[in-house]
Design a protein around this motif. Structure first.
Motif, PDB file in Angstrom:
ATOM      1  N   GLU A  45       0.418   4.149   1.198  1.00 40.68           N
ATOM      2  CA  GLU A  45       0.612   3.000   2.065  1.00 40.68           C
ATOM      3  C   GLU A  45       0.990   3.430   3.473  1.00 40.68           C
ATOM      4  O   GLU A  45       1.600   4.471   3.688  1.00 40.68           O
ATOM      5  CB  GLU A  45       1.698   2.065   1.503  1.00 40.68           C
ATOM      6  CG  GLU A  45       3.088   2.654   1.462  1.00 40.68           C
ATOM      7  CD  GLU A  45       4.139   1.626   1.058  1.00 40.68           C
ATOM      8  OE1 GLU A  45       3.788   0.454   0.815  1.00 40.68           O
ATOM      9  OE2 GLU A  45       5.318   2.016   1.000  1.00 40.68           O
ATOM     10  N   VAL A  47       2.881   3.552   6.988  1.00 38.19           N
ATOM     11  CA  VAL A  47       4.271   3.465   7.410  1.00 38.19           C
ATOM     12  C   VAL A  47       4.362   3.138   8.905  1.00 38.19           C
ATOM     13  O   VAL A  47       4.985   2.168   9.302  1.00 38.19           O
ATOM     14  CB  VAL A  47       5.023   4.777   7.123  1.00 38.19           C
ATOM     15  CG1 VAL A  47       6.454   4.702   7.638  1.00 38.19           C
ATOM     16  CG2 VAL A  47       4.999   5.093   5.635  1.00 38.19           C
ATOM     17  N   ALA A  60       4.854  -0.688   9.517  1.00 37.34           N
ATOM     18  CA  ALA A  60       4.787  -1.525   8.327  1.00 37.34           C
ATOM     19  C   ALA A  60       6.021  -2.415   8.297  1.00 37.34           C
ATOM     20  O   ALA A  60       7.097  -2.013   8.755  1.00 37.34           O
ATOM     21  CB  ALA A  60       4.728  -0.654   7.079  1.00 37.34           C
ATOM     22  N   ASP A  61       5.863  -3.590   7.755  1.00 39.55           N
ATOM     23  CA  ASP A  61       7.007  -4.509   7.688  1.00 39.55           C
ATOM     24  C   ASP A  61       8.169  -3.899   6.919  1.00 39.55           C
ATOM     25  O   ASP A  61       9.333  -4.179   7.210  1.00 39.55           O
ATOM     26  CB  ASP A  61       6.575  -5.812   7.013  1.00 39.55           C
ATOM     27  CG  ASP A  61       5.662  -6.646   7.894  1.00 39.55           C
ATOM     28  OD1 ASP A  61       4.993  -7.547   7.358  1.00 39.55           O
ATOM     29  OD2 ASP A  61       5.616  -6.384   9.120  1.00 39.55           O
ATOM     30  N   SER A  62       7.854  -3.054   5.942  1.00 37.10           N
ATOM     31  CA  SER A  62       8.881  -2.467   5.080  1.00 37.10           C
ATOM     32  C   SER A  62       9.801  -1.511   5.821  1.00 37.10           C
ATOM     33  O   SER A  62      10.911  -1.238   5.358  1.00 37.10           O
ATOM     34  CB  SER A  62       8.225  -1.754   3.896  1.00 37.10           C
ATOM     35  OG  SER A  62       7.344  -0.752   4.360  1.00 37.10           O
ATOM     36  N   VAL A  63       9.372  -0.987   6.958  1.00 32.64           N
ATOM     37  CA  VAL A  63      10.202  -0.024   7.699  1.00 32.64           C
ATOM     38  C   VAL A  63      10.539  -0.500   9.105  1.00 32.64           C
ATOM     39  O   VAL A  63      11.323   0.145   9.806  1.00 32.64           O
ATOM     40  CB  VAL A  63       9.528   1.357   7.782  1.00 32.64           C
ATOM     41  CG1 VAL A  63       9.203   1.895   6.395  1.00 32.64           C
ATOM     42  CG2 VAL A  63       8.283   1.320   8.654  1.00 32.64           C
ATOM     43  N   LYS A  86      16.438   3.398   1.963  1.00 33.73           N
ATOM     44  CA  LYS A  86      16.602   2.700   0.697  1.00 33.73           C
ATOM     45  C   LYS A  86      15.926   3.516  -0.406  1.00 33.73           C
ATOM     46  O   LYS A  86      14.990   4.283  -0.127  1.00 33.73           O
ATOM     47  CB  LYS A  86      15.947   1.323   0.776  1.00 33.73           C
ATOM     48  CG  LYS A  86      16.424   0.470   1.938  1.00 33.73           C
ATOM     49  CD  LYS A  86      15.615  -0.823   2.017  1.00 33.73           C
ATOM     50  CE  LYS A  86      16.040  -1.670   3.210  1.00 33.73           C
ATOM     51  NZ  LYS A  86      15.236  -2.918   3.300  1.00 33.73           N
ATOM     52  N   GLU A  88      13.736   2.634  -2.346  1.00 37.33           N
ATOM     53  CA  GLU A  88      12.295   2.335  -2.343  1.00 37.33           C
ATOM     54  C   GLU A  88      11.538   3.080  -1.250  1.00 37.33           C
ATOM     55  O   GLU A  88      10.310   3.013  -1.189  1.00 37.33           O
ATOM     56  CB  GLU A  88      12.050   0.829  -2.225  1.00 37.33           C
ATOM     57  CG  GLU A  88      12.808   0.150  -1.111  1.00 37.33           C
ATOM     58  CD  GLU A  88      14.095  -0.509  -1.605  1.00 37.33           C
ATOM     59  OE1 GLU A  88      14.826   0.128  -2.382  1.00 37.33           O
ATOM     60  OE2 GLU A  88      14.368  -1.640  -1.178  1.00 37.33           O
ATOM     61  N   ASP A  89      12.241   3.790  -0.387  1.00 33.93           N
ATOM     62  CA  ASP A  89      11.583   4.650   0.591  1.00 33.93           C
ATOM     63  C   ASP A  89      11.200   5.996  -0.006  1.00 33.93           C
ATOM     64  O   ASP A  89      10.532   6.804   0.650  1.00 33.93           O
ATOM     65  CB  ASP A  89      12.497   4.879   1.800  1.00 33.93           C
ATOM     66  CG  ASP A  89      12.736   3.619   2.616  1.00 33.93           C
ATOM     67  OD1 ASP A  89      13.884   3.399   3.035  1.00 33.93           O
ATOM     68  OD2 ASP A  89      11.770   2.865   2.830  1.00 33.93           O
TER      69      ASP A  89
END
Length: 125
Positions: A45, A47, A60-63, A86, A88-89
């Protein structure tokens, strides 16, 4: 272009880590640079990415808000600083270089021509 990623390691949740990717073999400033990651059992995915002169960064929204991508065209390096990590990282992180990456394709792995070997990041809870 050859890419060598480094800086991965084990860090506790909430901590910070800086990844670096050194490029060689071609004119670094002509490439869009990006970081991707792949967790065990999951697809690779996006980043973060940075355009050739560093003027545009995409996350990415996650980071987003926790990470900063930067590049130094004089030193042929791209870095990813990650904060507030986190669990999940946790993943293998790959740097990638693309010569003709249009802005709308920035998040697509297929848009990139060259990949580094990956560096492992493990975030413990």
């Amino acid at each position: 272009v050859q890419l060598q990623a480094s800086g991965g390691g084990l860090v506790q949740a909430g901590g910070s880590l800086g990844l670096s990717c050194a490029a060689s073999g071609d004119t670094f400033s002509t490439y869009v640079m990006a970081w991707f990651r792949q967790a065990p059992g999951k697809e690779r995915e996006f980043v973060a990415a940075i355009r050739r002169n560093g003027s545009t960064r995409v996350y990415a929204d996650s980071v987003k808000g926790r990470s900063t991508i930067s590049r130094d065209n004089a030193k042929n390096t791209v870095c990813l600083q990650m904060n507030s990590l986190k669990p999940e990282d946790t993943a293998d992180y790959y740097c990638a270089a693309g010569r003709a990456v249009i802005l709308s394709a920035t998040r697509e792995a297929t848009a990139y021509d060259y990949w580094g070997q990956g560096t492992q990041v493990t975030v413990s809870s």
